[in-house]
Design a protein around this motif. Structure first.
Motif, mmCIF file in Angstrom:
data_model
loop_
_atom_site.group_PDB
_atom_site.id
_atom_site.type_symbol
_atom_site.label_atom_id
_atom_site.label_comp_id
_atom_site.label_asym_id
_atom_site.label_seq_id
_atom_site.Cartn_x
_atom_site.Cartn_y
_atom_site.Cartn_z
ATOM 1 N N THR A 95 0.837 -1.397 0.105
ATOM 2 C CA THR A 95 -0.167 -0.311 0.332
ATOM 3 C C THR A 95 0.692 1.319 -0.506
ATOM 4 N N ILE A 96 1.861 1.180 1.242
ATOM 5 C CA ILE A 96 2.843 2.315 0.698
ATOM 6 C C ILE A 96 3.447 2.340 -0.705
ATOM 7 N N SER A 97 3.843 1.545 -1.276
ATOM 8 C CA SER A 97 4.008 1.391 -2.683
ATOM 9 C C SER A 97 3.385 2.112 -3.333
ATOM 10 N N SER A 98 2.147 2.185 -3.420
ATOM 11 C CA SER A 98 0.429 2.436 -4.337
ATOM 12 C C SER A 98 0.429 3.965 -3.802
ATOM 13 N N VAL A 99 0.552 4.030 -2.517
ATOM 14 C CA VAL A 99 0.787 6.268 -2.197
ATOM 15 C C VAL A 99 1.826 6.682 -3.026
ATOM 16 N N GLN A 100 2.681 6.356 -2.586
ATOM 17 C CA GLN A 100 3.665 6.878 -3.515
ATOM 18 C C GLN A 100 3.627 6.968 -4.533
ATOM 19 N N GLU A 102 0.598 6.693 -6.669
ATOM 20 C CA GLU A 102 -0.416 8.051 -7.710
ATOM 21 C C GLU A 102 -0.218 9.196 -7.274
ATOM 22 N N ILE A 103 0.367 9.567 -5.615
ATOM 23 C CA ILE A 103 1.537 11.093 -5.844
ATOM 24 C C ILE A 103 1.678 11.490 -7.136
ATOM 25 N N MET A 104 3.515 10.662 -6.948
ATOM 26 C CA MET A 104 3.856 10.845 -8.293
ATOM 27 C C MET A 104 2.960 11.342 -9.890
ATOM 28 N N ILE A 105 2.320 10.351 -10.138
ATOM 29 C CA ILE A 105 1.431 10.685 -11.601
ATOM 30 C C ILE A 105 0.484 11.576 -11.054
ATOM 31 N N SER A 106 -0.166 12.708 -9.901
ATOM 32 C CA SER A 106 -0.516 13.594 -9.581
ATOM 33 C C SER A 106 0.396 14.616 -9.190
ATOM 34 N N ARG A 107 1.409 14.320 -9.018
ATOM 35 C CA ARG A 107 2.290 15.754 -9.108
ATOM 36 C C ARG A 107 2.385 15.841 -10.264
ATOM 37 N N GLU A 108 2.650 14.844 -11.521
ATOM 38 C CA GLU A 108 2.820 15.313 -12.746
ATOM 39 C C GLU A 108 1.966 16.165 -13.518
ATOM 40 N N LEU A 109 0.464 16.219 -12.996
ATOM 41 C CA LEU A 109 -0.326 16.478 -13.587
ATOM 42 C C LEU A 109 -0.919 18.403 -13.463
ATOM 43 N N MET A 110 -0.124 18.358 -12.208
ATOM 44 C CA MET A 110 -0.527 19.424 -11.288
ATOM 45 C C MET A 110 0.430 21.027 -12.272
ATOM 46 N N ILE A 111 -0.341 21.702 -11.891
ATOM 47 C CA ILE A 111 -0.296 23.132 -12.227
ATOM 48 C C ILE A 111 -0.007 24.291 -11.225
ATOM 49 N N GLU A 112 -0.604 24.578 -10.459
ATOM 50 C CA GLU A 112 -0.506 25.417 -9.820
ATOM 51 C C GLU A 112 1.051 24.727 -8.782
ATOM 52 N N GLU A 113 1.732 25.997 -8.435
ATOM 53 C CA GLU A 113 3.125 26.061 -7.530
ATOM 54 C C GLU A 113 2.330 25.382 -6.685
ATOM 55 N N SER A 114 1.033 25.870 -5.782
ATOM 56 C CA SER A 114 1.000 25.599 -4.020
ATOM 57 C C SER A 114 0.483 24.556 -3.874
ATOM 58 N N ASP A 115 0.317 23.430 -5.184
ATOM 59 C CA ASP A 115 -0.197 22.040 -5.109
ATOM 60 C C ASP A 115 1.039 21.362 -4.980
ATOM 61 N N LYS A 116 2.157 21.986 -5.755
ATOM 62 C CA LYS A 116 3.373 21.207 -5.956
ATOM 63 C C LYS A 116 4.072 20.973 -4.546
ATOM 64 N N LYS A 117 3.950 22.474 -4.110
ATOM 65 C CA LYS A 117 4.361 22.828 -2.560
ATOM 66 C C LYS A 117 3.824 21.210 -1.718
ATOM 67 N N LEU A 118 2.362 21.706 -1.999
ATOM 68 C CA LEU A 118 1.937 20.846 -0.686
ATOM 69 C C LEU A 118 2.220 19.155 -0.921
ATOM 70 N N VAL A 119 2.109 18.563 -2.760
ATOM 71 C CA VAL A 119 3.026 17.683 -2.320
ATOM 72 C C VAL A 119 4.577 17.043 -2.085
ATOM 73 N N ALA A 120 5.213 18.399 -1.462
ATOM 74 C CA ALA A 120 6.687 18.408 -1.586
ATOM 75 C C ALA A 120 6.644 18.090 0.502
ATOM 76 N N ASP A 121 5.732 19.115 0.231
ATOM 77 C CA ASP A 121 4.793 18.781 2.055
ATOM 78 C C ASP A 121 4.883 17.420 2.286
ATOM 79 N N PHE A 122 4.002 16.855 1.487
ATOM 80 C CA PHE A 122 3.645 15.505 2.246
ATOM 81 C C PHE A 122 4.184 14.044 1.878
ATOM 82 N N ASP A 123 5.848 14.319 0.656
ATOM 83 C CA ASP A 123 6.992 13.521 0.638
ATOM 84 C C ASP A 123 7.432 13.812 2.400
#
Length: 265
Positions: A95-100, A102-123
């Protein structure tokens, strides 16, 4: 306008008809081009909304489900039954691998810098989450006394830092999902407004096209009927005995071939 009418009156019938048909065809071409352009714009906007927002939300939701699945299996790590504990470990690792992923794919689709920062915080927070789970796996691997092992695992699971880490991952992921949902909603509203504007523009173009087609038709009919009417008046005057009347010359231009007298001359 009067100059245009006068000029058309002197043209042959084929040219007059060609003028009217050309106006209609040009307007149809313009309407078709506008429709194709509107379809392309709406298609691009829809594709952007799907790819960058809806698809990203789907992957984030999947990551959220996997996080809930990890939390559901954490309690089984302290289970005294080795089979249940081993199954929980295997499930959590997958499940940890699945989370990683899904997050990796969603990161590539993001446009807003604020979302990319949230992903970095999540990592960062999720890395701490994994570290805590690895500590439990290390205890399971090296501690062979069940009572001591169960107590140590329970202590780790109940630590405030571990609980805060779990809450932080959930909070950041929820913020990401809400942000993308709001962006998708705004994109939908903009798409709806663009569609309304395109519809209004198309209606106006069609309206002016009808006016132009109708106007050109009336213009051509007028240029054709006026010489005929002048000829009719001249004939009526001749029939009334007025031999000094002039035959309108523009009528001759309605025919495609010269008269026998003109050919003789």
């Amino acid at each position: 306008m009067q100059q245009l009418i006068a000029s058309l009156e002197k043209k042959r019938l084929q040219i007059q008809l060609f003028f009217a048909i050309s106006c209609g065809l040009l307007m149809m071409l313009f309407i078709g081009f506008n429709a194709m352009n509107n379809i392309k714009i709406l298609s691009d906007e829809t594709n952007t909304m799907y790819k960058n927002y809806l698809l990203g939300i789907s992957h984030l939701k999947e990551a959220e489900i996997n996080l809930a699945y990890i939390k559901g299996n954490l309690s089984d790590l302290s289970n005294s039954n080795n089979d249940i504990r081993s199954k929980a470990q295997s499930t959590i690792d997958k499940t940890i691998s699945s989370v990683q992923e899904e997050i990796m794919i969603s990161r590539e689709l993001m446009i807003e810098e604020s979302d990319k920062k949230l992903v970095a915080d999540f990592d960062i927070v999720f890395a701490k989450y994994q570290h805590n789970i690895e500590q439990i796996n290390t205890l399971i691997l090296h501690e062979h006394q069940k009572n001591i092992l169960d107590n140590k695992i329970n202590v780790l699971l109940s630590q405030s830092t571990f609980i805060d880490t779990i809450k932080s991952t959930d909070t950041i992921l929820n913020d990401l999902i809400k942000s993308n949902e709001n962006q998708a909603l705004n994109a939908y509203k903009l798409l709806k407004e663009a569609r309304k504007e395109n519809q209004d523009t198309s209606l106006w173009i069609m309206f002016f096209g009808l006016l132009l087609a109708g106007g050109s038709g009336v213009l051509v009919v007028r240029t054709i009927s006026k010489p005929i009417r002048n000829l009719q008046i001249a004939i009526e005057k001749l029939a009334a005995g007025n031999l000094d009347v002039d035959i309108p010359y523009t009528v001759c231009l309605l025919y495609t071939s010269p008269s026998p007298r003109d050919a003789h001359e």
